[in-house]
Write a protein that holds these residues in place. Structure first.
Motif, PDB file in Angstrom:
ATOM      1  N   ASP A 309     -37.631 -14.400  -0.483  1.00 43.92           N
ATOM      2  CA  ASP A 309     -38.246 -15.717  -0.240  1.00 43.92           C
ATOM      3  C   ASP A 309     -39.548 -15.697   0.569  1.00 43.92           C
ATOM      4  O   ASP A 309     -39.859 -16.677   1.276  1.00 43.92           O
ATOM      5  N   GLY A 310     -40.325 -14.639   0.441  1.00 48.99           N
ATOM      6  CA  GLY A 310     -41.620 -14.566   1.124  1.00 48.99           C
ATOM      7  C   GLY A 310     -42.555 -15.745   0.818  1.00 48.99           C
ATOM      8  O   GLY A 310     -43.177 -16.291   1.731  1.00 48.99           O
ATOM      9  N   PRO A 311     -42.667 -16.167  -0.459  1.00 48.09           N
ATOM     10  CA  PRO A 311     -43.636 -17.226  -0.801  1.00 48.09           C
ATOM     11  C   PRO A 311     -43.393 -18.556  -0.088  1.00 48.09           C
ATOM     12  O   PRO A 311     -44.287 -19.389   0.009  1.00 48.09           O
ATOM     13  N   GLN A 312     -42.177 -18.772   0.405  1.00 48.69           N
ATOM     14  CA  GLN A 312     -41.909 -20.045   1.083  1.00 48.69           C
ATOM     15  C   GLN A 312     -41.836 -19.901   2.604  1.00 48.69           C
ATOM     16  O   GLN A 312     -41.696 -20.897   3.316  1.00 48.69           O
ATOM     17  N   ALA A 313     -41.926 -18.668   3.100  1.00 51.21           N
ATOM     18  CA  ALA A 313     -41.825 -18.464   4.553  1.00 51.21           C
ATOM     19  C   ALA A 313     -43.129 -18.860   5.232  1.00 51.21           C
ATOM     20  O   ALA A 313     -44.215 -18.547   4.742  1.00 51.21           O
ATOM     21  N   ILE A 314     -43.023 -19.562   6.351  1.00 52.10           N
ATOM     22  CA  ILE A 314     -44.231 -19.908   7.113  1.00 52.10           C
ATOM     23  C   ILE A 314     -44.358 -18.967   8.315  1.00 52.10           C
ATOM     24  O   ILE A 314     -43.383 -18.371   8.767  1.00 52.10           O
ATOM     25  N   LEU A 315     -45.573 -18.865   8.824  1.00 49.63           N
ATOM     26  CA  LEU A 315     -45.844 -17.986   9.966  1.00 49.63           C
ATOM     27  C   LEU A 315     -45.351 -18.646  11.257  1.00 49.63           C
ATOM     28  O   LEU A 315     -45.329 -19.887  11.356  1.00 49.63           O
ATOM     29  N   PRO A 316     -45.001 -17.839  12.273  1.00 50.71           N
ATOM     30  CA  PRO A 316     -44.530 -18.410  13.540  1.00 50.71           C
ATOM     31  C   PRO A 316     -45.498 -19.439  14.132  1.00 50.71           C
ATOM     32  O   PRO A 316     -45.056 -20.473  14.641  1.00 50.71           O
ATOM     33  N   GLU A 317     -46.815 -19.196  14.041  1.00 51.92           N
ATOM     34  CA  GLU A 317     -47.753 -20.165  14.654  1.00 51.92           C
ATOM     35  C   GLU A 317     -47.751 -21.498  13.877  1.00 51.92           C
ATOM     36  O   GLU A 317     -47.907 -22.567  14.470  1.00 51.92           O
ATOM     37  N   ASP A 318     -47.553 -21.419  12.566  1.00 50.15           N
ATOM     38  CA  ASP A 318     -47.457 -22.658  11.786  1.00 50.15           C
ATOM     39  C   ASP A 318     -46.142 -23.381  12.075  1.00 50.15           C
ATOM     40  O   ASP A 318     -46.075 -24.610  12.053  1.00 50.15           O
ATOM     41  N   PHE A 319     -45.120 -22.580  12.373  1.00 51.30           N
ATOM     42  CA  PHE A 319     -43.831 -23.184  12.725  1.00 51.30           C
ATOM     43  C   PHE A 319     -43.949 -23.947  14.052  1.00 51.30           C
ATOM     44  O   PHE A 319     -43.400 -25.043  14.200  1.00 51.30           O
ATOM     45  N   ALA A 320     -44.684 -23.391  14.999  1.00 53.11           N
ATOM     46  CA  ALA A 320     -44.839 -24.054  16.308  1.00 53.11           C
ATOM     47  C   ALA A 320     -45.505 -25.422  16.121  1.00 53.11           C
ATOM     48  O   ALA A 320     -45.102 -26.422  16.730  1.00 53.11           O
ATOM     49  N   ARG A 321     -46.504 -25.476  15.249  1.00 50.99           N
ATOM     50  CA  ARG A 321     -47.189 -26.740  14.973  1.00 50.99           C
ATOM     51  C   ARG A 321     -46.232 -27.714  14.275  1.00 50.99           C
ATOM     52  O   ARG A 321     -46.188 -28.903  14.572  1.00 50.99           O
ATOM     53  N   LEU A 322     -45.449 -27.168  13.349  1.00 48.44           N
ATOM     54  CA  LEU A 322     -44.475 -27.987  12.622  1.00 48.44           C
ATOM     55  C   LEU A 322     -43.488 -28.637  13.598  1.00 48.44           C
ATOM     56  O   LEU A 322     -43.190 -29.825  13.493  1.00 48.44           O
ATOM     57  N   VAL A 323     -42.987 -27.849  14.551  1.00 43.06           N
ATOM     58  CA  VAL A 323     -42.006 -28.397  15.511  1.00 43.06           C
ATOM     59  C   VAL A 323     -42.643 -29.536  16.308  1.00 43.06           C
ATOM     60  O   VAL A 323     -42.034 -30.593  16.500  1.00 43.06           O
ATOM     61  N   ARG A 324     -43.874 -29.359  16.722  1.00 38.62           N
ATOM     62  CA  ARG A 324     -44.559 -30.430  17.481  1.00 38.62           C
ATOM     63  C   ARG A 324     -44.627 -31.713  16.652  1.00 38.62           C
ATOM     64  O   ARG A 324     -44.331 -32.802  17.128  1.00 38.62           O
ATOM     65  N   HIS A 325     -45.007 -31.574  15.411  1.00 35.57           N
ATOM     66  CA  HIS A 325     -45.165 -32.753  14.556  1.00 35.57           C
ATOM     67  C   HIS A 325     -43.813 -33.398  14.213  1.00 35.57           C
ATOM     68  O   HIS A 325     -43.689 -34.621  14.188  1.00 35.57           O
ATOM     69  N   VAL A 326     -42.817 -32.555  13.959  1.00 33.99           N
ATOM     70  CA  VAL A 326     -41.484 -33.076  13.638  1.00 33.99           C
ATOM     71  C   VAL A 326     -40.925 -33.845  14.837  1.00 33.99           C
ATOM     72  O   VAL A 326     -40.327 -34.913  14.688  1.00 33.99           O
ATOM     73  N   ARG A 327     -41.136 -33.312  16.047  1.00 34.21           N
ATOM     74  CA  ARG A 327     -40.647 -34.013  17.243  1.00 34.21           C
ATOM     75  C   ARG A 327     -41.399 -35.344  17.415  1.00 34.21           C
ATOM     76  O   ARG A 327     -40.817 -36.338  17.848  1.00 34.21           O
ATOM     77  N   ALA A 328     -42.688 -35.353  17.059  1.00 35.43           N
ATOM     78  CA  ALA A 328     -43.467 -36.596  17.174  1.00 35.43           C
ATOM     79  C   ALA A 328     -42.954 -37.636  16.164  1.00 35.43           C
ATOM     80  O   ALA A 328     -42.819 -38.814  16.489  1.00 35.43           O
ATOM     81  N   VAL A 329     -42.654 -37.204  14.951  1.00 36.39           N
ATOM     82  CA  VAL A 329     -42.105 -38.131  13.947  1.00 36.39           C
ATOM     83  C   VAL A 329     -40.747 -38.647  14.419  1.00 36.39           C
ATOM     84  O   VAL A 329     -40.450 -39.841  14.326  1.00 36.39           O
ATOM     85  N   ALA A 330     -39.939 -37.742  14.968  1.00 40.20           N
ATOM     86  CA  ALA A 330     -38.610 -38.150  15.460  1.00 40.20           C
ATOM     87  C   ALA A 330     -38.758 -39.245  16.509  1.00 40.20           C
ATOM     88  O   ALA A 330     -38.059 -40.256  16.466  1.00 40.20           O
ATOM     89  N   ALA A 331     -39.709 -39.087  17.430  1.00 40.84           N
ATOM     90  CA  ALA A 331     -39.915 -40.065  18.497  1.00 40.84           C
ATOM     91  C   ALA A 331     -40.320 -41.427  17.912  1.00 40.84           C
ATOM     92  O   ALA A 331     -39.887 -42.473  18.391  1.00 40.84           O
TER      93      ALA A 331
END
Ligand code: PEP
Ligand code: MN
Length: 336
Positions: A309-331
């Motif tokens: 599943d390499g083609p769908q894996a994201i990089l750790p730095e992109d994951f960090a940004r994703l978590v920030r945005h997901v937490r903002a949407v949750a709020a």
């Protein structure tokens, strides 16, 4: 059938009703609620006569459950379920973020990714030691060695770990090492594995089958719960359609649909749901906006080298940004 006890029913009265259910050859499932206890009845082939119970001390009423799934339905348990995995909640106010590589490939790979996702704010670590692959020639996972790596990573990062069991034998091994067991899309209707999961010591992360309807997904969960394991959380991971812009079609509409009829938490896996790295971020945010109880994201520090599943894996730095945005949407939706 659902037997609703009176608000002031005593523990002895609840026990007597359970005993009566067993005497009739059925199975009782006590469901404690905020105000009153209810007892689900399973094991009956035809309808049960409510009169069997309505005269018993402490019983308020006996109700026929109209849905084909019983114990996972909101009719039986109106309040949302919160499942504890390694001491952390799945369901409720907090949006759970589960992350990790598709497969445990080596100690170094696992530790690198686990440290990065922990730092980025993931709540749970997930990686496969047993991989259900389309081809028998593809990497099948490290098996026991992978589980041992996971256990060490849990100690190091403090993150509870989730990993897939592909059959009854691997379920027994996963029970010894992980905080929750995943049942993958291909096994969603492996009924002997579902029954075994119902007797497992762990919560079960149940993924939707490749072409499963909502009812089939909930019936699969019912298999697990009817065996006595009430700790089940669901996952939408995309279904097969004619679309060729993504690997699967992520069906976000199933989230409010599940919420309407079931008390079980439902998460979204935008990685398998789309199969393309560039779609994981937008679909994660959309999932949380649609009411998902969490997301499950595949992360790899070297996706081009990933063994699955390499083609769908994201990089750790992109994951960090994703978590920030997901937490903002949750709020934005009054969640955490
Ligand atoms: C996985 O989670 O890595 C996996 C194999 O997912 P699915 O069962 O949804 O295909
Ligand atoms: Mn995968």
């Amino acid at each position: 059938m659902l037997i609703v006890m009176k608000v002031d029913a005593t523990a002895d009265q609840v026990r007597d009703v359970e005993e009566r259910i067993r005497t009739l050859g059925f199975r009782p499932h006590p469901i404690p609620g905020a105000e009153r206890t209810a007892i689900g009845v399973t094991g009956n082939v035809g309808p049960v006569d409510p009169a069997e119970f309505e005269g018993l001390p402490g019983v308020k009423e006996a109700i026929r459950v109209t849905r084909p799934y019983k114990l996972v339905s909101r009719e039986v348990k109106p309040a949302d379920s919160i499942i504890e995995v390694g001491g952390r909640p799945i369901g409720g106010r907090r949006v759970a973020v589960i992350a990790g590589p598709c497969a445990i490939e080596s100690e170094t790979q696992t530790r690198t990714i686990a440290a990065a996702v922990a730092e980025a704010g993931a709540d749970f670590f997930r990686g496969g030691a047993f991989k259900p692959r389309t081809s028998p020639y593809s990497f099948q996972g490290l098996g026991l060695e992978g589980l041992q790596i996971l256990a060490r990573v849990r100690k190091e990062t403090g993150l509870p770990v989730i990993t897939e069991a592909v059959d009854e034998e691997s379920m027994a091994m996963v029970e010894d090492y992980a905080d929750a067991a995943q049942i993958g899309a291909r096994n969603m209707q492996n009924f002997s594995l579902l029954k075994r999961a119902g007797r497992a010591r762990l919560p079960i992360f149940l993924k939707r089958g490749l072409s499963a309807t909502l009812e089939e997904l909930l019936m699969a969960a019912e298999y697990i719960v009817s065996e006595g394991n009430y700790r089940v959380f669901l996952c939408e991971r995309g279904v097969r359609t004619f679309a060729d812009h993504s690997r699967n079609t992520l069906d976000l509409a199933i989230i409010p649909s599940v919420k309407a009829v079931s008390h079980l938490p439902i998460l979204v896996d935008p990685s398998h749901g789309t199969g393309r790295r560039d779609k994981v971020h937008p679909m994660s945010c959309a999932a949380v906006a649609a009411g998902a109880d969490g997301i499950m994201v595949e992360v790899h520090h070297e996706p081009h080298r990933a063994l699955s599943d390499g083609p769908q894996a994201i990089l750790p730095e992109d994951f960090a940004r994703l978590v920030r945005h997901v937490r903002a949407v949750a709020a934005l939706f009054d969640r955490e």
